[in-house]
Design a protein around this motif. Structure first.
Motif, PDB file in Angstrom:
ATOM      1  N   PHE A   3       0.833  -1.197   0.000  1.00  0.00           N
ATOM      2  CA  PHE A   3       0.000   0.000   0.000  1.00  0.00           C
ATOM      3  C   PHE A   3       0.874   1.256   0.000  1.00  0.00           C
ATOM      4  O   PHE A   3       0.617   2.199  -0.745  1.00  0.00           O
ATOM      5  CB  PHE A   3      -0.932   0.018   1.223  1.00  0.00           C
ATOM      6  N   GLY A   4       1.892   1.274   0.821  1.00  0.00           N
ATOM      7  CA  GLY A   4       2.768   2.447   0.912  1.00  0.00           C
ATOM      8  C   GLY A   4       3.437   2.786  -0.406  1.00  0.00           C
ATOM      9  O   GLY A   4       3.525   3.952  -0.798  1.00  0.00           O
ATOM     10  N   GLU A   5       3.914   1.754  -1.097  1.00  0.00           N
ATOM     11  CA  GLU A   5       4.538   1.987  -2.406  1.00  0.00           C
ATOM     12  C   GLU A   5       3.521   2.520  -3.406  1.00  0.00           C
ATOM     13  O   GLU A   5       3.814   3.429  -4.178  1.00  0.00           O
ATOM     14  CB  GLU A   5       5.142   0.673  -2.932  1.00  0.00           C
ATOM     15  N   ARG A   6       2.316   1.955  -3.378  1.00  0.00           N
ATOM     16  CA  ARG A   6       1.283   2.393  -4.309  1.00  0.00           C
ATOM     17  C   ARG A   6       0.899   3.850  -4.020  1.00  0.00           C
ATOM     18  O   ARG A   6       0.752   4.655  -4.934  1.00  0.00           O
ATOM     19  CB  ARG A   6       0.059   1.482  -4.211  1.00  0.00           C
ATOM     20  N   LEU A   7       0.757   4.197  -2.750  1.00  0.00           N
ATOM     21  CA  LEU A   7       0.418   5.569  -2.370  1.00  0.00           C
ATOM     22  C   LEU A   7       1.516   6.538  -2.803  1.00  0.00           C
ATOM     23  O   LEU A   7       1.235   7.597  -3.377  1.00  0.00           O
ATOM     24  CB  LEU A   7       0.193   5.653  -0.858  1.00  0.00           C
ATOM     25  N   THR A   8       2.759   6.162  -2.585  1.00  0.00           N
ATOM     26  CA  THR A   8       3.893   7.002  -2.990  1.00  0.00           C
ATOM     27  C   THR A   8       3.898   7.198  -4.500  1.00  0.00           C
ATOM     28  O   THR A   8       4.081   8.325  -4.993  1.00  0.00           O
ATOM     29  CB  THR A   8       5.229   6.371  -2.537  1.00  0.00           C
ATOM     30  N   ASN A   9       3.693   6.112  -5.242  1.00  0.00           N
ATOM     31  CA  ASN A   9       3.659   6.206  -6.705  1.00  0.00           C
ATOM     32  C   ASN A   9       2.544   7.132  -7.186  1.00  0.00           C
ATOM     33  O   ASN A   9       2.764   7.953  -8.083  1.00  0.00           O
ATOM     34  CB  ASN A   9       3.496   4.820  -7.336  1.00  0.00           C
ATOM     35  N   LEU A  10       1.358   7.007  -6.598  1.00  0.00           N
ATOM     36  CA  LEU A  10       0.246   7.871  -6.996  1.00  0.00           C
ATOM     37  C   LEU A  10       0.551   9.334  -6.670  1.00  0.00           C
ATOM     38  O   LEU A  10       0.279  10.228  -7.471  1.00  0.00           O
ATOM     39  CB  LEU A  10      -1.049   7.435  -6.300  1.00  0.00           C
ATOM     40  N   GLU A  37       3.215   5.738   3.855  1.00  0.00           N
ATOM     41  CA  GLU A  37       4.069   5.468   2.699  1.00  0.00           C
ATOM     42  C   GLU A  37       5.196   4.485   3.006  1.00  0.00           C
ATOM     43  O   GLU A  37       5.667   3.790   2.113  1.00  0.00           O
ATOM     44  CB  GLU A  37       4.640   6.773   2.131  1.00  0.00           C
ATOM     45  N   THR A  38       5.613   4.444   4.247  1.00  0.00           N
ATOM     46  CA  THR A  38       6.690   3.516   4.621  1.00  0.00           C
ATOM     47  C   THR A  38       6.147   2.241   5.272  1.00  0.00           C
ATOM     48  O   THR A  38       6.916   1.439   5.795  1.00  0.00           O
ATOM     49  CB  THR A  38       7.694   4.204   5.569  1.00  0.00           C
ATOM     50  N   ASN A  39       4.855   2.073   5.239  1.00  0.00           N
ATOM     51  CA  ASN A  39       4.174   0.884   5.768  1.00  0.00           C
ATOM     52  C   ASN A  39       4.385   0.664   7.262  1.00  0.00           C
ATOM     53  O   ASN A  39       4.301  -0.463   7.748  1.00  0.00           O
ATOM     54  CB  ASN A  39       4.575  -0.374   4.982  1.00  0.00           C
ATOM     55  N   VAL A  40       4.651   1.752   7.989  1.00  0.00           N
ATOM     56  CA  VAL A  40       4.769   1.660   9.438  1.00  0.00           C
ATOM     57  C   VAL A  40       3.374   1.580  10.053  1.00  0.00           C
ATOM     58  O   VAL A  40       3.169   0.919  11.066  1.00  0.00           O
ATOM     59  CB  VAL A  40       5.538   2.881  10.002  1.00  0.00           C
TER      60      VAL A  40
END
Length: 129
Positions: A3-10, A37-40
């Motif tokens: 999810f974090g990677e997808r949010l960062t990409n968007l 974004e870092t999935n913490v």
């Protein structure tokens, strides 16, 4: 992908280079956005809905359950219509092409019928003076 990677990409895809700028736009602390974004930290449903609407993507896309970004309008289907969709999905490319061709022809035929039915009504309507 997470999810974090997808949010960062968007975020980057939509031109928000900094987390702070995007966090302000969303009305959340930048530390919260960083944690997402870092999935913490996992987002709640309110944030998922907000981001889904902001980027016009599905929550399933955000959660990496699908790679389809597109948000489709929900239709209330009868069970027979749902069954047809499931049958369509089970077809090979040739079968899908055949169904698509018949459907396109039927839509064209109905459009022509509708035109024919409306034209006489327009011609025969009295003009008011």
């Amino acid at each position: 992908m997470t999810f974090g990677e997808r949010l960062t990409n968007l975020r980057k895809e939509y031109g928000y280079k900094s987390r702070n700028e995007f966090a302000v736009k969303l009305g959340i602390p930048s530390t919260t956005l960083r944690n997402y974004e870092t999935n913490v930290r996992e987002p709640g449903h309110t944030f998922l809905k907000q981001v889904s609407e902001f980027f016009n993507v599905s929550v399933d896309y955000l959660l990496c359950l699908t790679d389809e970004k597109e948000v489709l309008h929900t239709f209330r289907l009868r069970s027979s219509e749902q069954n047809m969709i499931e049958q369509y999905r089970s077809l090979d490319p040739h079968g899908k092409d055949m169904v698509d061709t018949v459907l396109e022809k039927e839509v064209e035929r109905m459009a022509e019928l509708e035109k024919e039915q409306h034209l006489p009504l327009l011609k025969s309507s009295p003009t008011s003076k």
